[in-house]
Write a protein that holds these residues in place. Structure first.
Motif, PDB file in Angstrom:
ATOM      1  N   LYS A   1      42.114  29.868 -15.584  1.00 18.82           N
ATOM      2  CA  LYS A   1      43.181  29.105 -16.218  1.00 18.82           C
ATOM      3  C   LYS A   1      42.655  28.159 -17.291  1.00 18.82           C
ATOM      4  CE  LYS A   1      45.670  29.117 -11.823  1.00 18.82           C
ATOM      5  NZ  LYS A   1      46.052  28.288 -10.645  1.00 18.82           N
TER       6      LYS A   1
ATOM      7  N   ASN B   1      50.439  26.298  -9.582  1.00 18.38           N
ATOM      8  CA  ASN B   1      49.912  27.656  -9.397  1.00 18.38           C
ATOM      9  C   ASN B   1      50.289  28.581 -10.547  1.00 18.38           C
ATOM     10  OD1 ASN B   1      48.517  27.264  -6.934  1.00 18.38           O
ATOM     11  ND2 ASN B   1      50.424  27.424  -5.795  1.00 18.38           N
TER      12      ASN B   1
ATOM     13  N   GLU C   1      52.832  28.376 -12.638  1.00 18.86           N
ATOM     14  CA  GLU C   1      54.248  28.520 -12.974  1.00 18.86           C
ATOM     15  C   GLU C   1      54.597  27.762 -14.260  1.00 18.86           C
ATOM     16  OE1 GLU C   1      56.690  27.448  -9.683  1.00 18.86           O
ATOM     17  OE2 GLU C   1      55.735  28.835  -8.297  1.00 18.86           O
TER      18      GLU C   1
ATOM     19  N   ASN D   1      42.347  30.921  -3.542  1.00 20.77           N
ATOM     20  CA  ASN D   1      42.981  32.222  -3.628  1.00 20.77           C
ATOM     21  C   ASN D   1      44.365  32.045  -4.254  1.00 20.77           C
ATOM     22  OD1 ASN D   1      44.541  34.623  -2.937  1.00 20.77           O
ATOM     23  ND2 ASN D   1      42.898  35.147  -1.503  1.00 20.77           N
ATOM     24  N   ASP D   2      44.463  32.307  -5.551  1.00 21.96           N
ATOM     25  CA  ASP D   2      45.721  32.107  -6.273  1.00 21.96           C
ATOM     26  C   ASP D   2      46.844  32.972  -5.705  1.00 21.96           C
ATOM     27  OD1 ASP D   2      44.618  30.229  -7.968  1.00 21.96           O
ATOM     28  OD2 ASP D   2      44.216  31.655  -9.585  1.00 21.96           O
ATOM     29  N   ALA D   3      46.530  34.193  -5.311  1.00 26.66           N
ATOM     30  CA  ALA D   3      47.564  35.111  -4.825  1.00 26.66           C
ATOM     31  C   ALA D   3      48.250  34.577  -3.575  1.00 26.66           C
ATOM     32  CB  ALA D   3      46.956  36.483  -4.542  1.00 26.66           C
ATOM     33  N   LEU D   4      47.518  33.801  -2.773  1.00 22.48           N
ATOM     34  CA  LEU D   4      48.077  33.230  -1.545  1.00 22.48           C
ATOM     35  C   LEU D   4      48.552  31.796  -1.738  1.00 22.48           C
ATOM     36  CD1 LEU D   4      45.473  34.555   1.076  1.00 22.48           C
ATOM     37  CD2 LEU D   4      47.732  35.496   0.543  1.00 22.48           C
ATOM     38  N   GLY D   5      48.409  31.270  -2.965  1.00 23.84           N
ATOM     39  CA  GLY D   5      48.854  29.904  -3.229  1.00 23.84           C
ATOM     40  C   GLY D   5      47.895  28.834  -2.747  1.00 23.84           C
ATOM     41  N   ASP D   6      46.607  29.170  -2.611  1.00 18.37           N
ATOM     42  CA  ASP D   6      45.569  28.204  -2.207  1.00 18.37           C
ATOM     43  C   ASP D   6      45.951  27.454  -0.919  1.00 18.37           C
ATOM     44  OD1 ASP D   6      44.165  28.886  -4.539  1.00 18.37           O
ATOM     45  OD2 ASP D   6      45.172  27.335  -5.696  1.00 18.37           O
TER      46      ASP D   6
END
Length: 237
Positions: free
Chosen positions: A11, A36, A38, A124-129
């Motif tokens: 990012k 995250n 958005e 882990n971005d996919a899990l929302g940290d």
């Protein structure tokens, strides 16, 4: 030292290989993200400010005996650093309740905590940290043993003490921040990533003005001006 192939783009930074297999170059970007990913934007000059602030703080911590990945600042937007195997744990350090801590636990905003709180988030971005406890870390094999988790907490508190004292001399309060660690080529745990207002909540000690990425999260404006104020105080200390 020059960039060769792109290793990773996140990012806030691009990470590049160099002609030395043990050294990488971070390119600090002007992009901004929150919640995250958005909310997204960009501010010219933000990457340069983050690079210069991170450089100053890495050098200061190195002088205090903290092992980091920092090697040199190449130019305004590029930092040379050691290659490290990233530990996929974000180490969160909190001195004052605000943000997610206040929302999640109902602690009144701006409450000074009775002790420094250290938390682990799964990188882990996919899990929302998500939040992690020690058993989660072991189940996911994020560290070699529980002693390493204790070491991460120890280092987080030590870094917090050093940088809180450092910033206090600049009339800036360290509210909370995120740290990342990794293993160097010899297997030692070292501090990596960046030490910028993107990852730190910093308040002016007298006015309580926010000098960090909350200016973007909350739509306050003046982000680069705030980051520049932080850098000016560091450079003029």
């Amino acid at each position: 030292m020059t960039k060769t192939t792109l290793l990773y783009e996140g990012k806030a930074k691009k990470i590049w290989h160099t002609e030395d297999p043990d050294l990488l170059i971070s390119e600090f970007k002007d992009s901004l993200t929150a919640f995250n990913g958005e909310k997204k934007s960009s501010e010219a000059g933000k990457g340069e400010l983050n690079n210069k602030i991170s450089t100053a703080l890495f050098k200061y911590l190195n002088d205090k005996g903290i092992a980091t990945h920092y090697v040199d600042m190449i130019d305004d937007n590029h930092m040379l650093h050691k290659k490290a195997e990233v530990i996929m744990i974000e180490v969160i350090v909190r001195n004052i309740a605000t943000g997610s801590l206040s929302r999640t636990l109902g602690i009144k905003d701006k409450t000074v905590l009775p002790f420094t709180l250290v938390e682990f988030d799964y990188k882990n971005d996919a899990l929302g940290d998500p939040k992690l406890n020690d058993q989660h870390c072991m189940i996911l094999n994020l560290v070699k043993d529980e002693a390493e988790l204790d070491y991460l907490r120890y280092m987080a508190r030590r870094i917090n003490s050093i940088l809180s004292d450092f910033y206090a001399q600049l009339d800036i309060t360290v509210v909370d921040f995120k740290l990342e660690f990794g293993y160097d080529k010899d297997g030692n745990i070292i501090l990596i990533d960046e030490l910028s207002p993107d990852n730190f909540r910093l308040w002016d000690a007298k006015t309580h003005e926010k000098l960090d990425k909350d200016r973007f999260r909350e739509g306050l404006g003046g982000l680069t001006e705030a980051y520049r104020l932080v850098l000016d105080r560091i450079q003029n200390r």
